[in-house]
Structures are given as structure tokens and as C-alpha cells.
Design a protein around this motif. Structure first.
Motif, PDB file in Angstrom:
ATOM      1  N   GLY A   1      54.808  37.118  41.721  1.00 52.25           N
ATOM      2  CA  GLY A   1      53.913  38.177  42.174  1.00 52.25           C
ATOM      3  C   GLY A   1      52.600  38.229  41.438  1.00 52.25           C
ATOM      4  N   TYR A   2      52.508  37.511  40.307  1.00 52.45           N
ATOM      5  CA  TYR A   2      51.276  37.538  39.524  1.00 52.45           C
ATOM      6  C   TYR A   2      50.739  36.132  39.263  1.00 52.45           C
ATOM      7  N   THR A   3      51.493  35.273  38.607  1.00 47.91           N
ATOM      8  CA  THR A   3      51.038  33.901  38.390  1.00 47.91           C
ATOM      9  C   THR A   3      51.607  32.943  39.428  1.00 47.91           C
ATOM     10  N   VAL A   4      52.651  33.355  40.112  1.00 43.61           N
ATOM     11  CA  VAL A   4      53.289  32.530  41.137  1.00 43.61           C
ATOM     12  C   VAL A   4      53.749  33.433  42.273  1.00 43.61           C
ATOM     13  N   GLN A   5      53.524  32.987  43.514  1.00 40.87           N
ATOM     14  CA  GLN A   5      54.160  33.605  44.664  1.00 40.87           C
ATOM     15  C   GLN A   5      55.360  32.739  45.004  1.00 40.87           C
ATOM     16  N   GLN A   6      56.522  33.200  44.584  1.00 38.77           N
ATOM     17  CA  GLN A   6      57.719  32.369  44.664  1.00 38.77           C
ATOM     18  C   GLN A   6      58.101  32.031  46.094  1.00 38.77           C
ATOM     19  N   ASN A   7      57.874  32.950  47.023  1.00 31.84           N
ATOM     20  CA  ASN A   7      58.354  32.729  48.390  1.00 31.84           C
ATOM     21  C   ASN A   7      57.495  31.744  49.168  1.00 31.84           C
ATOM     22  N   ASN A   8      56.187  31.632  48.847  1.00 32.77           N
ATOM     23  CA  ASN A   8      55.341  30.724  49.628  1.00 32.77           C
ATOM     24  C   ASN A   8      54.660  29.645  48.800  1.00 32.77           C
ATOM     25  N   GLY A   9      55.022  29.490  47.533  1.00 35.01           N
ATOM     26  CA  GLY A   9      54.540  28.366  46.741  1.00 35.01           C
ATOM     27  C   GLY A   9      53.062  28.400  46.430  1.00 35.01           C
ATOM     28  N   ARG A  10      52.560  29.549  45.989  1.00 33.23           N
ATOM     29  CA  ARG A  10      51.159  29.662  45.587  1.00 33.23           C
ATOM     30  C   ARG A  10      51.081  29.869  44.073  1.00 33.23           C
ATOM     31  N   ILE A  11      50.117  29.190  43.443  1.00 31.89           N
ATOM     32  CA  ILE A  11      49.896  29.302  42.009  1.00 31.89           C
ATOM     33  C   ILE A  11      48.636  30.130  41.783  1.00 31.89           C
ATOM     34  N   TYR A  12      48.744  31.214  41.018  1.00 32.68           N
ATOM     35  CA  TYR A  12      47.619  32.078  40.691  1.00 32.68           C
ATOM     36  C   TYR A  12      47.308  31.927  39.198  1.00 32.68           C
ATOM     37  N   PHE A  13      46.157  31.341  38.882  1.00 28.53           N
ATOM     38  CA  PHE A  13      45.773  31.315  37.482  1.00 28.53           C
ATOM     39  C   PHE A  13      45.404  32.735  37.047  1.00 28.53           C
ATOM     40  N   PRO A  14      45.714  33.108  35.808  1.00 28.52           N
ATOM     41  CA  PRO A  14      45.537  34.508  35.380  1.00 28.52           C
ATOM     42  C   PRO A  14      44.103  34.882  35.029  1.00 28.52           C
ATOM     43  N   THR A  15      43.138  34.050  35.377  1.00 28.83           N
ATOM     44  CA  THR A  15      41.731  34.388  35.181  1.00 28.83           C
ATOM     45  C   THR A  15      40.963  34.074  36.451  1.00 28.83           C
ATOM     46  N   VAL A  16      39.846  34.740  36.641  1.00 28.79           N
ATOM     47  CA  VAL A  16      39.055  34.574  37.860  1.00 28.79           C
ATOM     48  C   VAL A  16      38.474  33.172  37.957  1.00 28.79           C
TER      49      VAL A  16
END
Length: 510
Positions: free
Chosen positions: A306-321
Motif C-alpha cells: 500500500g505504500y512502497t509496493v502494491q501487492q495485488n497489481n505489482g507496482r513499485i512505489y519509491f518512497p520519494t517523489v
């Protein structure tokens, strides 16, 4: 690093973008006093039902502190810009953040008080004098810069997007084209008070009247517009769904321009600094926690669903803009400059992705890793050269639509599900097809002949010969595609003659 997902992920306001790094630095707990409670999303020209469409006009500067947005807010009428005033010093996004919403919707003298979409362009592009408690000024707006008119904008359903109620990020299931606009209205609580940006459909129940919304994406691509910063450029898709955190690894590498070797660090900066020789995922603040959640970096990418990874759809979110831009620059010591500038990839965030791709001396970061997943967007059919129209795809027994829900590579025999709401729902996907194996890429041959010889009026002699061979194009043989070579030989004869004694026996019957 240049393969972030464009036109799919957005900050809903400059306020949330400015605090994103600070809020994400406190993971696994996000210390934000904001909770988004309601949202409506409208898109111009996207596939789907024509139901729940509204005419909206979306403004770039709605709900923004004027220090975040287009300088025209601070300029006078001589520059052809409109003048609004800051209503509150706390910079929280709200219809009252500046006087724009009041100027537009005031029932007495608001520029859009008629709420007629056919009059919007004329009302916003002509100089009109307005007065409020702080100033008197003129309104002049550019349709390609300050607002977008969206006729029959379709309201997205709840399963077509997802938003984080704490960090103010929204992710669409389908990527928008450059000529599509995105407008939203949202409501959130802060310190026990409720704030709202834009208008909701129940506030303007008459569908013939236009609604005022916040613009997140314009129909015109202009990297100098503040709205360009609202598109998130730190989100990457790995092509997997339902990730298993126990089997997930991710690292960031730098391709050394001198040796051409990928290394997990940057060979530059002061020896005692935070960059030189340090693991890149730590430099980019993507490794702050241990696998147990303690605030001790352990060399492993922080997997926080939900923050660094969207587990259900395989998205990687880096924690900085801007992980490879501003965040990397902040990691260098002041004495590392100007040498450090050749590593900092500012162009990835202040220009288009296409332009950034061609900056070869800086576009040298790579994201590598491995994962295990229970499902993916691509499904192999184990058949090749499939005839057009021979594939039927269903989700929980409901037929899906080609090029809307899925695409097919008929040559290689692969189905790709493009409707992420189907994948996220966990529906059972079944595929049936008619295989055209006669036209596979295997080399096959069938040679045969039939021979007949008339030995006499009563005797015919015959023979049949068949040769069948099959072999793949490569020496690596897959199961079920083994090479074969068969010969079949058959002989036969046909003899006939008159039998008058049978006739005599039958004549004796009574």
C-alpha cells in the motif's frame, strides 16, 4: 529508471506532493494528519459505459496555495493572467485555499454562475473585473494552461482506480493518452475539520449544469506547467499480480559509464559520505527498515503493501517523489559538487520520458530483482499461429471483449489481460481456443503414392507408400514437439471371377 508508468499515477494536490517524502520517511507508520474520505474521478474519452457522464470544467489552480501553482496567480492584468488571493495561511488544499472558487461560483456575480458549458470559454477568456475582500483584478485564463473543459466526462467506478487515503496518491487502472484530461473532486479530514476540493455530483444534481473540479492532467503536455509535477514518476510496473513478499527482492544498479558494468552503488562522492560505495536502495531511502519492521537498514527493499509496493497489481512505489533526481542530490555532500551533477537525473522529472531516455550519460540506472506470483497479466496458450477469432476468454463465466479487456498475439499464442480490474478482483479466467496446428512453426512433410497394377481381367495388384517427418526449427525440443520420422507401406490385391454354380444352387430353391 526511465520506465516509470506515465499518465496513470498522480498526486491529487501539490500539498500532498510536497509532504510525500516526509510522510514516507516514517514508515511503516505514516505520520500524516490527513485522511481522504471521499473522491470522484472524471476522465475525458476513455473506454467504458456512457452512463454517469457530466460536463465539467477542471482548473489547475483550484484548491492550491498560490506558492505552488502558475506564477500568473501573482501577476497582474498586464500579463494577461488572473489574480486571486490566498484565503488561509495553512496551505491545506480546499476550495477556500484561494479566491478562485468564489470568483467562479458566486451565485451573484460568479463567472460561471449560469453553469453553461457553452459559455465557459467566453467567460474565462475575456477580461472581467471582479472584487473581493483583498483585491480587485481581472480574469484571463488560457484553456490549454489554466483549465480544461471536459464534455461528457465519464465518472470512473470505484474498481477503475485506487487511492491512498493518507498520502494523497491516485492510481488509474488504465493509462491515459496524452490528449486525455483527468479531473477529480475530493474531501478529507484534518484536525477534526473537513475540507473539500471541487464539487461532487450530488451538489450539482442537474446533469445539464457543469461541475467545477480539480485538474490533475491536461490535454496539452507542457513540462513547464505546475500540473506536470502532479504526475507521479516514481512508480514502476513489474508485470506481476498477487506478489509474495517472502520471495520478493529488488535492487537498484548504476551502469558505470567507464567500465560498462552494473554496480549496486555510485562510485563517486566523499569516502565518508552517504553515496560513495553505499547500496543504492539505501541512498534512495528505499531501505530504512529490517524485514521485522525495525528501523535498521538490512540491504533489502522495504516491502510495505500500500505504500512502497502494491501487492495485488505489482507496482513499485519509491518512497520519494524524485528518487533519481532531488533525493539523490540531497544524499551527496556539499563538497561533492559539481562532480555529482553527472549522476543526478533531474531531466527524468522536469522533461518528458521520451526526452529523458536519450540522455545516455545520466540514464544509467537500472532496477533489477525477482519475484514469485500466483498470477500474471500474460497467459501462454501453448499454441502458435492461432486463427483470428478462434480464442474465447471468460472471467467467472462472463465473456471478455478483445482489445478492451485483453489483447492476443496470434502468432506467438499469448493472451494479455489489460483490464486490471479483472486481475485485481481475483476472477477465474478461462481461455478456450481452436488450435491451427497444421500451420505451426514446426517443419512437417507428408509424401505418399498409390500404385495399381492390372495383372489380368480378374486380378488387380496394389501398393501404398507414405512418409511422414516432423522436426522443430531448433535443436532444443519442447515436450510434445519431439522430432518424428515414420514410413508406412501397404500391399493389397483384388481378385474377381464368375461363379455360375452359385446361380445353379439358387435356382434349385423352391
Amino acid at each position: 529508471a526511465d520506465q516509470y508508468e506515465p499518465n496513470k499515477h498522480f498526486f491529487i494536490s501539490h500539498y500532498f506532493r510536497s509532504y510525500y517524502d516526509a510522510w514516507m520517511s516514517t514508515l511503516p507508520v505514516v505520520n500524516t494528519p490527513v485522511v481522504i474520505t471521499k473522491m470522484e474521478v472524471y476522465v475525458l474519452g476513455i473506454n467504458g459505459s456512457a452512463e454517469q457522464t457530466r460536463n465539467i470544467v477542471a482548473f489547475e489552480d483550484l484548491g492550491e496555495d498560490t506558492s505552488f501553482v502558475w506564477p500568473g496567480l501573482k501577476r497582474g492584468l498586464s500579463d494577461g493572467a488572473y489574480v486571486v488571493s490566498d484565503a488561509r495561511p495553512d496551505s491545506l488544499p480546499s476550495n477556500a485555499s484561494n479566491s478562485l472558487y468564489q470568483i467562479l461560483t458566486n451565485p451573484t456575480n460568479g463567472l460561471l454562475k449560469e453553469r453553461n458549458i457553452d459559455l465557459v470559454s467566453e467567460q474565462l477568456s475575456s477580461n472581467k473585473w471582479v472584487s473581493n475582500s483583498n483585491n480587485a483584478g481581472g480574469i484571463y485564463m488560457d484553456a490549454s494552461r489554466d483549465y480544461n473543459i471536459i464534455r461528457n466526462a465519464r465518472r470512473l467506478t470505484a474498481n477503475e482506480y485506487v487511492y491512498n487515503p493518507r498520502t494523497g496518491c491516485i492510481s488509474l487502472n488504465q493509462q491515459l493518452n496524452n490528449d486525455q484530461a483527468l479531473g477529480i473532486s475530493f474531501q478529507f479530514t484534518y484536525g477534526g475539520k473537513t475540507y473539500q476540493v471541487g464539487e461532487f455530483s450530488e451538489q450539482v444534481p442537474d446533469n445539464s449544469k457543469l461541475m467545477v473540479c480539480k485538474l490533475l492532467k491536461s490535454t496539452v503536455v507542457n513540462v513547464r506547467q505546475p500540473v506536470w509535477k502532479l504526475m507521479m514518476k516514481n512508480v514502476y510496473a513489474i508485470g506481476a499480480y498477487n506478489l509474495n513478499p517472502q520471495d520478493f527482492k529488488l535492487d537498484v544498479f548504476y551502469n558505470n559509464i567507464e567500465t560498462g558494468v552494473d554496480v549496486p552503488y555510485i562510485p563517486a562522492g566523499s569516502v565518508s559520505g552517504r553515496v560513495n560505495g553505499k547500496q543504492l536502495i539505501r541512498v534512495l531511502n528505499a531501505d530504512r527498515l529490517s524485514v521485522n519492521g525495525d528501523k535498521i537498514p538490512d540491504g533489502v527493499y522495504d516491502f510495505i503493501n500500500g505504500y512502497t509496493v502494491q501487492q495485488n497489481n505489482g507496482r513499485i512505489y519509491f518512497p520519494t517523489v524524485e528518487p533519481f533526481g532531488r533525493s539523490l542530490a540531497n544524499a551527496f555532500e556539499s563538497g561533492d559538487f559539481p562532480e555529482a551533477n553527472k549522476y543526478i537525473f533531474y531531466e527524468l522529472y522536469d522533461s518528458t520520458r521520451t526526452a529523458a531516455t536519450f540522455i545516455q550519460n545520466k540514464n544509467r540506472f537500472k532496477i533489477k530483482g525477482q519475484f514469485r506470483t500466483s498470477s500474471g497479466s500474460e497467459i501462454s496458450l501453448n499454441a502458435m499461429n492461432i486463427p483470428q477469432g478462434a480464442v474465447v476468454v471468460t472471467a467467472n463465466g462472463v465473456n471478455l471483449t478483445e482489445n478492451t479487456d485483453y489483447t492476443i498475439d496470434y502468432t506467438l499464442g499469448r493472451v494479455k489481460i489489460i483490464n486490471e480490474s479483472i486481475l485485481n478482483s481475483g476472477a477465474t479466467i478461462k481461455i478456450s481456443l481452436e488450435s491451427n496446428s497444421l500451420f505451426s512453426v514446426q517443419q512437417k512433410s507428408l509424401i505418399g503414392t498409390r500404385l495399381d497394377y492390372k495383372a489380368s481381367r480378374f486380378l488387380n495388384l496394389g501398393g501404398t507408400f507414405l512418409k511422414f517427418s516432423e522436426r522443430p526449427l531448433t535443436q532444443k525440443v519442447a515436450f510434445g514437439e519431439e522430432p518424428a520420422s515414420n514410413y508406412i507401406l501397404g500391399v493389397d490385391y483384388n481378385y474377381k471371377t464368375d461363379a455360375p454354380f452359385l446361380t445353379r444352387w439358387l435356382d434349385k430353391l423352391p
